[in-house]
Write a protein that holds these residues in place. Structure first.
Motif, PDB file in Angstrom:
ATOM      1  N   GLU A  25      10.332   4.811  -4.986  1.00 39.39           N
ATOM      2  CA  GLU A  25       9.611   3.535  -4.873  1.00 39.39           C
ATOM      3  C   GLU A  25       8.228   3.821  -4.298  1.00 39.39           C
ATOM      4  O   GLU A  25       8.114   4.465  -3.258  1.00 39.39           O
ATOM      5  CB  GLU A  25      10.362   2.567  -3.963  1.00 39.39           C
ATOM      6  CG  GLU A  25      11.796   2.286  -4.381  1.00 39.39           C
ATOM      7  CD  GLU A  25      11.879   1.174  -5.414  1.00 39.39           C
ATOM      8  OE1 GLU A  25      10.866   0.475  -5.612  1.00 39.39           O
ATOM      9  OE2 GLU A  25      12.954   1.016  -6.025  1.00 39.39           O
ATOM     10  N   LYS A  27       4.202   2.283  -3.452  1.00 40.32           N
ATOM     11  CA  LYS A  27       3.131   1.302  -3.374  1.00 40.32           C
ATOM     12  C   LYS A  27       1.834   2.078  -3.200  1.00 40.32           C
ATOM     13  O   LYS A  27       1.664   2.781  -2.196  1.00 40.32           O
ATOM     14  CB  LYS A  27       3.341   0.331  -2.208  1.00 40.32           C
ATOM     15  CG  LYS A  27       4.542  -0.587  -2.400  1.00 40.32           C
ATOM     16  CD  LYS A  27       4.685  -1.578  -1.248  1.00 40.32           C
ATOM     17  CE  LYS A  27       5.874  -2.513  -1.476  1.00 40.32           C
ATOM     18  NZ  LYS A  27       6.033  -3.493  -0.373  1.00 40.32           N
ATOM     19  N   SER A  29      -2.550   2.375  -3.696  1.00 42.69           N
ATOM     20  CA  SER A  29      -3.821   1.650  -3.753  1.00 42.69           C
ATOM     21  C   SER A  29      -4.933   2.657  -3.984  1.00 42.69           C
ATOM     22  O   SER A  29      -5.093   3.611  -3.211  1.00 42.69           O
ATOM     23  CB  SER A  29      -4.055   0.881  -2.449  1.00 42.69           C
ATOM     24  OG  SER A  29      -5.312   0.227  -2.474  1.00 42.69           O
ATOM     25  N   GLN A  40       2.404   4.534  -0.016  1.00 46.99           N
ATOM     26  CA  GLN A  40       3.618   4.359   0.766  1.00 46.99           C
ATOM     27  C   GLN A  40       4.777   4.579  -0.195  1.00 46.99           C
ATOM     28  O   GLN A  40       4.856   3.919  -1.239  1.00 46.99           O
ATOM     29  CB  GLN A  40       3.687   2.969   1.399  1.00 46.99           C
ATOM     30  CG  GLN A  40       2.646   2.746   2.493  1.00 46.99           C
ATOM     31  CD  GLN A  40       2.747   1.372   3.114  1.00 46.99           C
ATOM     32  OE1 GLN A  40       3.253   0.441   2.497  1.00 46.99           O
ATOM     33  NE2 GLN A  40       2.274   1.245   4.337  1.00 46.99           N
ATOM     34  N   GLN A  41       5.668   5.466   0.164  1.00 44.50           N
ATOM     35  CA  GLN A  41       6.672   5.920  -0.803  1.00 44.50           C
ATOM     36  C   GLN A  41       8.030   6.103  -0.146  1.00 44.50           C
ATOM     37  O   GLN A  41       8.138   6.633   0.961  1.00 44.50           O
ATOM     38  CB  GLN A  41       6.214   7.239  -1.439  1.00 44.50           C
ATOM     39  CG  GLN A  41       7.192   7.844  -2.426  1.00 44.50           C
ATOM     40  CD  GLN A  41       6.636   9.117  -3.063  1.00 44.50           C
ATOM     41  OE1 GLN A  41       5.456   9.429  -2.927  1.00 44.50           O
ATOM     42  NE2 GLN A  41       7.477   9.854  -3.765  1.00 44.50           N
ATOM     43  N   GLU A 197       4.054   0.068  -7.665  1.00 50.83           N
ATOM     44  CA  GLU A 197       3.102  -1.035  -7.557  1.00 50.83           C
ATOM     45  C   GLU A 197       1.735  -0.402  -7.293  1.00 50.83           C
ATOM     46  O   GLU A 197       1.532   0.200  -6.243  1.00 50.83           O
ATOM     47  CB  GLU A 197       3.477  -1.993  -6.429  1.00 50.83           C
ATOM     48  CG  GLU A 197       4.784  -2.720  -6.652  1.00 50.83           C
ATOM     49  CD  GLU A 197       5.140  -3.640  -5.484  1.00 50.83           C
ATOM     50  OE1 GLU A 197       4.304  -3.772  -4.561  1.00 50.83           O
ATOM     51  OE2 GLU A 197       6.241  -4.209  -5.501  1.00 50.83           O
ATOM     52  N   LYS A 217      -4.660  -9.825  -8.639  1.00 49.75           N
ATOM     53  CA  LYS A 217      -4.401 -10.223  -7.252  1.00 49.75           C
ATOM     54  C   LYS A 217      -5.505 -11.148  -6.742  1.00 49.75           C
ATOM     55  O   LYS A 217      -5.262 -12.058  -5.968  1.00 49.75           O
ATOM     56  CB  LYS A 217      -4.293  -8.983  -6.366  1.00 49.75           C
ATOM     57  CG  LYS A 217      -3.192  -8.021  -6.775  1.00 49.75           C
ATOM     58  CD  LYS A 217      -1.800  -8.600  -6.546  1.00 49.75           C
ATOM     59  CE  LYS A 217      -1.437  -8.636  -5.066  1.00 49.75           C
ATOM     60  NZ  LYS A 217      -0.039  -9.080  -4.860  1.00 49.75           N
ATOM     61  N   GLN A 223      -3.061  -5.612  -9.872  1.00 47.27           N
ATOM     62  CA  GLN A 223      -1.875  -4.816  -9.550  1.00 47.27           C
ATOM     63  C   GLN A 223      -1.111  -4.532 -10.831  1.00 47.27           C
ATOM     64  O   GLN A 223      -0.765  -5.442 -11.571  1.00 47.27           O
ATOM     65  CB  GLN A 223      -0.971  -5.536  -8.558  1.00 47.27           C
ATOM     66  CG  GLN A 223       0.334  -4.772  -8.271  1.00 47.27           C
ATOM     67  CD  GLN A 223       1.219  -5.489  -7.272  1.00 47.27           C
ATOM     68  OE1 GLN A 223       0.771  -5.816  -6.175  1.00 47.27           O
ATOM     69  NE2 GLN A 223       2.473  -5.739  -7.655  1.00 47.27           N
ATOM     70  N   ASN A 225       2.297  -2.992 -12.280  1.00 47.10           N
ATOM     71  CA  ASN A 225       3.668  -2.624 -11.938  1.00 47.10           C
ATOM     72  C   ASN A 225       4.224  -1.737 -13.052  1.00 47.10           C
ATOM     73  O   ASN A 225       4.202  -2.122 -14.224  1.00 47.10           O
ATOM     74  CB  ASN A 225       4.533  -3.868 -11.769  1.00 47.10           C
ATOM     75  CG  ASN A 225       4.019  -4.780 -10.671  1.00 47.10           C
ATOM     76  OD1 ASN A 225       3.673  -4.317  -9.582  1.00 47.10           O
ATOM     77  ND2 ASN A 225       3.962  -6.077 -10.945  1.00 47.10           N
TER      78      ASN A 225
END
Length: 939
Positions: A25, A27, A29, A40-41, A197, A217, A223, A225
């Motif tokens: 998973e 996130k 940026s 973030q993983q 994401e 956003k 964003q 996905n």
């Protein structure tokens, strides 16, 4: 009882365990200005093995771009690529890990194993038992490198991301299998489910094989996905202008931006659909929704030969080049994404399937395509044997190149141990034509076809797949024993070389003795020919040194081994034996050099050009036997006319090589050379040199270490002139030399010990040269030379003396453009030999002893400062200390350089008259020397 119940429970639940999978998973940026991705993983690692794990290894290949000392950086240096070493820090990449915790946010102990800066070892805070999961939580930043290193990274068009996030390494029956990024595109990971994401500026379009959707956003940020299961390919492109097409076939969605050479969109769709249907029929259906094929994928593994053609040259029919390009790129991705063999240690099988299918595709859809395309029909070109070759003949030709160079490596050797030509070209080609070898041996293609289809259908997306699985299926389908293929063809670099030793006629039969000149036990095909037509064909198996077979005579006039050239044999020229004909093979004369045709004894005649100041432009014919591929025995006869001297000049040479495999003695070379050229106006030299060389090379072929031991007798006969006061214009020198060489991009060292003896003198010299490129891009180079006469009876002349700055070259080894010039441009040519001084100082020669030290260091980029100093001792004179210094303009090191003297024993040379005549230069115009600039990264 408890164990039985537990075993039963595990058996009942095993299908569910097989469905369980690692999850990732993310996130992310992207800051497009700083080229940094903040991530973030969560990695939810599922232990599918039967082992209890105390640690988990992660692959952090983004960090391979972090410094000049990573395995990736060293790989670039090994292949003489300057881009990464000389790049700015902001162009490099790397990973900054802010935190690494468990799912409860407790910090875990982690480290990067020694010599693996792009691998992370995570020590677990409790054991991970089989069929259980463990969550690792990471917070980190990835600095994206510029795309000029690997074609992936940032550019003006956007971001091409590959290996951009941290992934779990693979755990197999061998344990943890991890390795560093070496630009081989071979990351080895388990299958996992991905959910991403990705925040980015809304001006970027996102393209990926992962199914995706994009939402806004706010006014500036979007964003995207992305999610997918079992996608090995995790590439993400963020581009300002979307050049990708999505072609929906009946089997899979193909997303591609491979350059199409202006192919009609409808034709493009038909081509892609045909390729996918071909692969589905030959292998099985692709198990994923999307298949992404990029121009970068193709360029990293192009169609060699076609990729060198300018876009305006199209010798093939419309669409062919695009079709073949796309075929290779799609097939490679098709295999890489679904056959989960270890991509570093077991790559040969996927390479074999790829090349074999490329040959089968051309046979099916372009059966009459020639190697040279439409050029084969042009008058002049069509007279060459190259014009007769089919497009698929390119594969054995390229593979044979490395065999002739004695640089073959086993097909199953680890990819990072292969030299570049073998990794990219020769080994994949040899693997692919190995299937043709099997088909010809079996007498049918069905066995290979069935084995490949069964293998793919059974083992696609199988994390436990092994080469042995394919071997079992192939042998199950075949009607003959194929042990030789896996034991000899795949796992050794043994050359394939058979010859017919003798033929004995017996009534209506022929008794034939076949010799295997190698150590393998591969089969060979035996043909009976009548008027160049095949009248019979047999397979001879288990030829261990010698084997005698008897066949029917059948009006055969000539016998041949491997007549159709299907076996990638080292030397097909010795495969013929006469039965009723006068010669084993007919003689063929060709104008201009050609590709070897083993069915003839070939001789070539081409015009040859040369130049020196005294003969002027030199032109004449060259009769020789060497072809584009190296051969062991070579001869050359080249008489010429000097257009200025109006004299007959030229050269003659004979040479033979004996090759040795898997030992440090690499090659034995011996022969004879002779030439005649002018060395001054109306003065000529004749040189006759028999020689014998022992050449050694490190068994690890990626190493550039080599040694040579040579002995030669240089016999020179010169016209004598009043201005050239030498007691004996004719002389003979016996020269014994030892050379050690280890030439690398960062670290360079060579040394030579040279001994010479002649009637007039005997001398010995030692030369050493060391060069070091430091991490701060500064380079230092030191060279030393020491020479001593053991005796010297030629002191009346300096012809045999050691030179301070310009050797007399009495052995005629150096490529002087104006050999006897003492003034003018040609006299300023610099040859780095003997004293190695750049300024012309006195005494310029030493007839007793000389010792010099030459050095240079970087001032800025390719501008260096140089300095020379040394001691010169002549008989009857005091030893003199000499020095010089100046600026070295290093345009292409050792090939194109300029030396600008500044200060020496003469004082400030820049302030003296005729300064332009003091400038020295290195200009290499010799083709064989120049070609090393381009081949050194391949061999």
């Amino acid at each position: 009882m408890i164990k039985k119940r537990l075993s039963l429970l595990l058996f009942i639940l095993s299908p569910f365990f097989l469905l369980a999978q690692t999850k990732v998973e993310i996130k992310a940026s992207l800051n497009a200005t700083t080229k940094v991705i903040s991530i973030q993983q969560d990695i939810e690692y599922f232990n599918k093995s039967n082992d209890t794990l105390q640690e988990i290894y992660l692959s952090d290949w983004a960090n391979s771009f972090s410094s000049k000392t990573t395995p990736l950086a060293k790989r670039f240096s090994e292949e003489f690529s300057r881009k990464f070493h000389y790049s700015r820090n902001y162009e490099k990449g790397g990973t900054i890990i802010k935190s690494l915790t468990n799912f409860q946010d407790r910090r875990l102990v982690w480290q990067r194993p020694e010599n693996y800066p792009d691998i992370i070892k995570v020590n677990l805070d409790y054991p991970l038992f089989p069929q259980e999961k463990y969550i690792i939580r990471l917070n980190y930043q990835v600095k994206i490198p510029v795309d000029k290193f690997t074609r992936y990274g940032y550019s003006d068009e956007g971001f091409k991301l590959k290996y951009w996030f941290i992934t779990p390494s693979s755990y197999t029956q061998k344990g943890w299998e991890f390795y560093s990024n070496k630009n081989l595109n071979d990351l080895f990971t388990p299958l996992f489910q991905t959910n991403v994401e990705f925040l980015h500026e809304k001006g970027y379009k996102v393209v990926s094989p992962l199914p995706s959707n994009t939402i806004l956003k706010n006014d500036s940020i979007a964003q995207t996905n992305l999610s997918g299961k079992n996608y090995v390919d995790q590439k993400i492109y963020l581009v300002k202008e979307n050049t990708f097409d999505t072609i929906k076939t009946s089997k899979v969605n193909v997303i591609t931006n491979v350059e199409d050479d202006d192919v009609n969109p409808e034709i493009k769709k038909l081509v892609i659909d045909r390729i996918v249907r071909f692969l589905s029929y030959r292998l099985g259906e692709y198990p994923l929704e999307n298949l992404m094929v990029t121009e970068e994928d193709y360029l990293s593994n192009p169609i060699y030969g076609l990729n060198q053609l300018p876009s305006f040259i199209r010798p093939f029919q419309d669409g062919f080049q695009y079709d073949i390009k796309l075929l290779k790129a799609i097939t490679k991705n098709y295999l890489d994404n679904t056959l989960l063999l270890n991509p570093r240690d077991e790559a040969w099988l996927k390479d074999a399937i790829l090349i074999y299918f490329m040959m089968e595709y051309v046979n099916a859809y372009y059966p009459n395509t020639k190697l040279l395309g439409s050029f084969s029909d042009i008058i002049g070109i069509r007279w060459f044997h190259a014009a007769d070759l089919e497009f698929n003949d390119r594969y054995p030709f390229y593979a044979l190149n490395m065999s002739r160079l004695n640089l073959e490596q086993p097909l199953n050797m680890s990819q990072d141990s292969l030299i570049k030509f073998n990794k990219n070209i020769a080994n994949p080609y040899k693997s692919g034509i190995g299937f043709n070898y099997i088909n010809d041996y079996l007498g049918e293609k069905k066995s290979t076809y069935n084995a490949l289809k069964q293998f793919y259908s059974t083992h696609k997306l199988d994390e436990n797949v092994k080469i042995e699985d394919f071997k079992i299926l192939l042998e199950k389908n075949a009607n003959k024993n194929l042990d030789w293929f896996f034991k000899d063809y795949i796992t050794t670099n043994s050359k394939i070389d058979f010859t017919i030793k003798k033929v004995k006629k017996q009534n209506d039969s022929l008794k034939i003795t076949i010799k295997n000149k190698s150590t393998n036990k591969m089969p060979v095909s035996l043909y009976g020919l009548k008027d160049k037509q095949v009248v019979s064909k047999y397979w001879v198996e288990n030829v261990d040194s010698l084997k005698t077979v008897t066949i029917a005579k059948n009006n055969i006039d000539r016998l041949a081994l491997n007549y159709e050239g299907i076996i990638p044999e080292f030397n097909q020229r010795n495969n013929y034996k006469r039965v009723t004909t006068f010669l084993n093979k007919p003689i063929q004369f060709r104008l201009l050099e050609d590709i070897e045709d083993p069915k003839y004894n070939q001789l070539f005649l081409i015009p040859e050009f040369n130049y020196n100041l005294y003969d002027g432009f030199i032109i004449g014919p060259k009769l020789y036997n060497s072809t584009i591929l190296r051969r062991n025995f070579n001869f050359k006869i080249a008489p010429k006319i000097g257009l200025r001297s109006k004299a007959l000049v030229g050269s003659l040479s004979l040479s033979n090589n004996q090759l040795f495999q898997n030992q440090e003695l690499h090659r034995v070379n011996y022969g004879l050379s002779a030439n005649r050229y002018a060395y001054a106006d109306d003065l000529y030299y004749h040189r006759l040199t028999p020689y014998f060389n022992l050449l050694f090379r490190n068994n690890y072929l990626r190493s550039n270490q080599s040694q040579a031991l040579s002995i030669r007798s240089v016999n020179v006969f010169r016209d004598k002139a009043i201005a050239n006061q030498v007691d004996e214009p004719d002389y003979s020198v016996v020269n014994l030399q030892y050379l050690y060489s280890d030439r690398n991009f960062r670290d360079y060292f060579t040394s030579t010990i040279d001994y010479q003896i002649a009637k007039q003198f005997s001398k010995v010299s030692v030369t050493a040269k060391w060069r070091k490129l430091f991490l701060n891009n500064r380079q230092i180079e030191l060279r030393s030379f020491t020479g001593l006469f053991l005796f010297n009876d030629s002191k009346k002349s300096d012809y045999f003396s050691f030179a301070l700055d310009r050797p007399t070259d009495y052995l005629f080894d150096y490529n002087y453009y104006g050999r006897s010039e003492s003034s003018g441009l040609f006299s300023q040519q610099f040859i780095e030999a003997e004293g190695g001084f750049k300024s012309q100082l006195q005494p310029a020669y030493a007839n007793q002893f000389i010792s010099t030290l030459n050095g240079s260091f970087t001032i800025w980029n390719w501008i260096h400062a140089y300095g020379d100093m040394g001691v010169v001792k002549n008989a009857g004179d005091q030893a003199e200390f000499l020095y010089d210094s100046g600026i070295r303009v290093n345009l292409v090191q050792d090939y194109f350089e300029v030396f600008l003297p500044v200060y020496s024993n003469l004082g400030w040379e820049t302030a003296q008259d005729n300064y332009d005549q003091k400038i020295r230069f290195i200009v290499s115009l010799d083709f064989n020397t120049l070609i090393k600039l381009f081949t050194r990264k391949w061999y």
